[in-house]
Structures are given as structure tokens and as C-alpha cells.
Design a protein around this motif. Sequence first.
Motif, PDB file in Angstrom:
ATOM      1  N   PRO A 186     -14.363   4.400 -16.184  1.00 43.60           N
ATOM      2  CA  PRO A 186     -13.510   3.216 -16.203  1.00 43.60           C
ATOM      3  C   PRO A 186     -12.242   3.373 -15.368  1.00 43.60           C
ATOM      4  CG  PRO A 186     -14.268   3.712 -18.401  1.00 43.60           C
ATOM      5  CD  PRO A 186     -14.672   4.867 -17.521  1.00 43.60           C
ATOM      6  N   LEU A 187     -11.925   4.616 -15.011  1.00 38.27           N
ATOM      7  CA  LEU A 187     -10.755   4.844 -14.175  1.00 38.27           C
ATOM      8  C   LEU A 187     -10.848   4.052 -12.875  1.00 38.27           C
ATOM      9  CD1 LEU A 187      -8.130   6.405 -13.831  1.00 38.27           C
ATOM     10  CD2 LEU A 187      -9.448   8.260 -12.823  1.00 38.27           C
ATOM     11  N   SER A 188     -12.050   3.923 -12.332  1.00 42.50           N
ATOM     12  CA  SER A 188     -12.254   3.139 -11.116  1.00 42.50           C
ATOM     13  C   SER A 188     -11.865   1.691 -11.345  1.00 42.50           C
ATOM     14  CB  SER A 188     -13.713   3.208 -10.675  1.00 42.50           C
ATOM     15  OG  SER A 188     -14.116   4.535 -10.522  1.00 42.50           O
ATOM     16  N   LEU A 189     -12.240   1.164 -12.490  1.00 45.50           N
ATOM     17  CA  LEU A 189     -11.862  -0.205 -12.835  1.00 45.50           C
ATOM     18  C   LEU A 189     -10.355  -0.323 -13.009  1.00 45.50           C
ATOM     19  CD1 LEU A 189     -14.536  -1.338 -15.427  1.00 45.50           C
ATOM     20  CD2 LEU A 189     -14.063  -2.357 -13.233  1.00 45.50           C
ATOM     21  N   SER A 190      -9.760   0.656 -13.652  1.00 41.17           N
ATOM     22  CA  SER A 190      -8.315   0.625 -13.868  1.00 41.17           C
ATOM     23  C   SER A 190      -7.555   0.608 -12.554  1.00 41.17           C
ATOM     24  CB  SER A 190      -7.874   1.828 -14.701  1.00 41.17           C
ATOM     25  OG  SER A 190      -8.397   1.741 -15.995  1.00 41.17           O
ATOM     26  N   SER A 191      -8.022   1.362 -11.584  1.00 39.36           N
ATOM     27  CA  SER A 191      -7.329   1.371 -10.293  1.00 39.36           C
ATOM     28  C   SER A 191      -7.451   0.019  -9.603  1.00 39.36           C
ATOM     29  CB  SER A 191      -7.839   2.508  -9.406  1.00 39.36           C
ATOM     30  OG  SER A 191      -9.191   2.322  -9.081  1.00 39.36           O
ATOM     31  N   GLU A 192      -8.579  -0.647  -9.763  1.00 35.78           N
ATOM     32  CA  GLU A 192      -8.734  -1.982  -9.185  1.00 35.78           C
ATOM     33  C   GLU A 192      -7.839  -2.996  -9.892  1.00 35.78           C
ATOM     34  OE1 GLU A 192     -10.341  -2.743  -6.355  1.00 35.78           O
ATOM     35  OE2 GLU A 192     -10.697  -0.588  -6.237  1.00 35.78           O
ATOM     36  N   ILE A 193      -7.692  -2.838 -11.198  1.00 34.73           N
ATOM     37  CA  ILE A 193      -6.796  -3.721 -11.954  1.00 34.73           C
ATOM     38  C   ILE A 193      -5.361  -3.525 -11.472  1.00 34.73           C
ATOM     39  CG2 ILE A 193      -5.805  -4.175 -14.232  1.00 34.73           C
ATOM     40  CD1 ILE A 193      -8.613  -3.355 -15.371  1.00 34.73           C
ATOM     41  N   HIS A 194      -4.956  -2.275 -11.328  1.00 32.44           N
ATOM     42  CA  HIS A 194      -3.598  -1.993 -10.853  1.00 32.44           C
ATOM     43  C   HIS A 194      -3.391  -2.538  -9.441  1.00 32.44           C
ATOM     44  CE1 HIS A 194      -2.215   0.298 -14.252  1.00 32.44           C
ATOM     45  NE2 HIS A 194      -3.310   1.040 -14.223  1.00 32.44           N
ATOM     46  N   ASN A 195      -4.398  -2.427  -8.605  1.00 31.58           N
ATOM     47  CA  ASN A 195      -4.312  -2.967  -7.250  1.00 31.58           C
ATOM     48  C   ASN A 195      -4.106  -4.483  -7.296  1.00 31.58           C
ATOM     49  OD1 ASN A 195      -4.549  -3.029  -4.358  1.00 31.58           O
ATOM     50  ND2 ASN A 195      -6.657  -3.729  -4.626  1.00 31.58           N
ATOM     51  N   MET A 196      -4.868  -5.170  -8.138  1.00 31.70           N
ATOM     52  CA  MET A 196      -4.743  -6.618  -8.249  1.00 31.70           C
ATOM     53  C   MET A 196      -3.348  -7.010  -8.751  1.00 31.70           C
ATOM     54  SD  MET A 196      -7.461  -8.192  -7.302  1.00 31.70           S
ATOM     55  CE  MET A 196      -7.016  -9.747  -7.990  1.00 31.70           C
ATOM     56  N   LEU A 197      -2.859  -6.314  -9.770  1.00 34.53           N
ATOM     57  CA  LEU A 197      -1.536  -6.638 -10.306  1.00 34.53           C
ATOM     58  C   LEU A 197      -0.447  -6.372  -9.276  1.00 34.53           C
ATOM     59  CD1 LEU A 197      -1.973  -5.283 -13.944  1.00 34.53           C
ATOM     60  CD2 LEU A 197      -1.851  -7.681 -13.216  1.00 34.53           C
ATOM     61  N   THR A 198      -0.620  -5.353  -8.459  1.00 37.47           N
ATOM     62  CA  THR A 198       0.350  -5.062  -7.401  1.00 37.47           C
ATOM     63  C   THR A 198       0.362  -6.173  -6.364  1.00 37.47           C
ATOM     64  OG1 THR A 198       0.100  -2.687  -7.727  1.00 37.47           O
ATOM     65  CG2 THR A 198       0.999  -3.412  -5.610  1.00 37.47           C
ATOM     66  N   MET A 256      -0.489  -9.219  -6.845  1.00 34.57           N
ATOM     67  CA  MET A 256       0.101 -10.396  -7.481  1.00 34.57           C
ATOM     68  C   MET A 256       1.623 -10.312  -7.479  1.00 34.57           C
ATOM     69  SD  MET A 256      -2.457 -10.980 -10.679  1.00 34.57           S
ATOM     70  CE  MET A 256      -2.203 -12.707 -11.057  1.00 34.57           C
ATOM     71  N   ARG A 257       2.145  -9.126  -7.767  1.00 35.18           N
ATOM     72  CA  ARG A 257       3.600  -8.974  -7.839  1.00 35.18           C
ATOM     73  C   ARG A 257       4.265  -9.077  -6.473  1.00 35.18           C
ATOM     74  NH1 ARG A 257       2.481  -4.448 -12.027  1.00 35.18           N
ATOM     75  NH2 ARG A 257       2.613  -5.646 -13.939  1.00 35.18           N
ATOM     76  N   LEU A 258       3.505  -8.888  -5.405  1.00 37.80           N
ATOM     77  CA  LEU A 258       4.058  -9.034  -4.059  1.00 37.80           C
ATOM     78  C   LEU A 258       4.213 -10.500  -3.664  1.00 37.80           C
ATOM     79  CD1 LEU A 258       2.132  -6.197  -2.168  1.00 37.80           C
ATOM     80  CD2 LEU A 258       4.544  -6.210  -2.869  1.00 37.80           C
ATOM     81  N   ASN A 259       3.596 -11.381  -4.418  1.00 41.42           N
ATOM     82  CA  ASN A 259       3.677 -12.810  -4.156  1.00 41.42           C
ATOM     83  C   ASN A 259       4.746 -13.407  -5.066  1.00 41.42           C
ATOM     84  OD1 ASN A 259       3.068 -15.700  -4.555  1.00 41.42           O
ATOM     85  ND2 ASN A 259       1.305 -15.273  -3.247  1.00 41.42           N
ATOM     86  N   ALA A 260       5.593 -14.235  -4.507  1.00 39.08           N
ATOM     87  CA  ALA A 260       6.704 -14.814  -5.273  1.00 39.08           C
ATOM     88  C   ALA A 260       6.226 -15.608  -6.487  1.00 39.08           C
ATOM     89  CB  ALA A 260       7.538 -15.712  -4.363  1.00 39.08           C
ATOM     90  N   ARG A 261       5.061 -16.219  -6.401  1.00 37.18           N
ATOM     91  CA  ARG A 261       4.559 -17.022  -7.521  1.00 37.18           C
ATOM     92  C   ARG A 261       4.290 -16.165  -8.753  1.00 37.18           C
ATOM     93  NH1 ARG A 261      -0.171 -20.660  -6.154  1.00 37.18           N
ATOM     94  NH2 ARG A 261       1.513 -22.102  -5.784  1.00 37.18           N
ATOM     95  N   TRP A 262       3.791 -14.970  -8.548  1.00 35.68           N
ATOM     96  CA  TRP A 262       3.381 -14.114  -9.654  1.00 35.68           C
ATOM     97  C   TRP A 262       4.446 -13.085 -10.024  1.00 35.68           C
ATOM     98  CZ3 TRP A 262      -0.748 -16.478 -11.374  1.00 35.68           C
ATOM     99  CH2 TRP A 262      -1.565 -17.139 -10.478  1.00 35.68           C
TER     100      TRP A 262
END
Length: 166
Positions: free
Chosen positions: A12-24, A26-32
Motif C-alpha cells: 500500500p506504500l505505493s498507493l500512499s505515495s500516489e495519494i501524497h502526490n495528488m494532495l501536493t 492540489m495544494r499547488l493550485n490556489a483553488r485547493w
Amino acid sequence: RARIARARRPRPLSLSSEIHNMLTVMRLNARWASGARFRREIPLQAESPLTRGLKALHDHLQGFCDIRDVDTVRYLAPFVAVVRSARASGPLTGAALSSLHKFLLYGFLSRHATRAREAVDLVGAGIAGCVFEETDSESDEVTLMKLLELSALSLRCDAGILLYRG
């Protein structure tokens, strides 16, 4: 020998890294992004449904050591939700498409996985219902290319055979 067998199991670590990538992304966009998160804890209910879905999946994965034990629909759904969201920018949609591409490429979704038929149908529905907020033509073209690559891979992957059966 047992060490080698353990190393080959998708974690599941692979999934966790993808989740963290997505959240990152999102945070780079002013909307999120929210500067308030640096000053106080933001209640989960106040966050966007897309963010909540990714965070809930991250919390859910804490109880698993092997990705094959995780319901495929459960871990694909938050990424497909981003792909289908009209509020997501091209780069964010592209990141979600890349994550889905990795999941299929690395064999996380096989025809023998839990709820494989529903999962591959979910990916197909995500591809068919992909919409995103236009940003610039260059990044939008990259996102469209990722969409085409995922379409081809979803047919070629191990679970792709389930798309052909009615």
C-alpha cells in the motif's frame, strides 16, 4: 526466500505515495490550497470532497500490508473522482490519470482482484467522463495524451479482458 516473496508483493506504500502526490498537486493550485492549514487544523468536513476522498483512502490503507487485500474499487474511486471533476485543473487531472496508469501498469488491478470487474468499469467510466478545467494548451495536451494512454492500457492490462465480457 521468504524475504524475496515479501518484496514482490505490491505494498500500500505505493498507493500512499500516489495519494501524497495528488494532495501536493492540489495544494499547488490556489483553488485547493489553504494557508489556514499552517495556522490551525482544518476540519475534514470543511475540505473539498476530492481532498476528503484521498485522505480517507490514506487512513484506510493504514491497516493493510498487501495491496491485494485492499478493495480495488475503494482505492481507485478517489482518483477517478478527480478525473471526472470539472473543478479539477488539467495538471491535477493529469496527475490522477498518471496514478491510474501506474496502478494498471504495475498490475495492481488484475482480473483476480477483489471486485475487478467493477474496478475496471470504474476506470472506463472515468475515462469516458473525463472533464477538466482548461489551463493552457500545452498542459491540456499532456493531459489528453495521458487520457489516451490510460485508455489503451485499460484494454491491454490483465483486467482489461473484463471489459470485453458483458
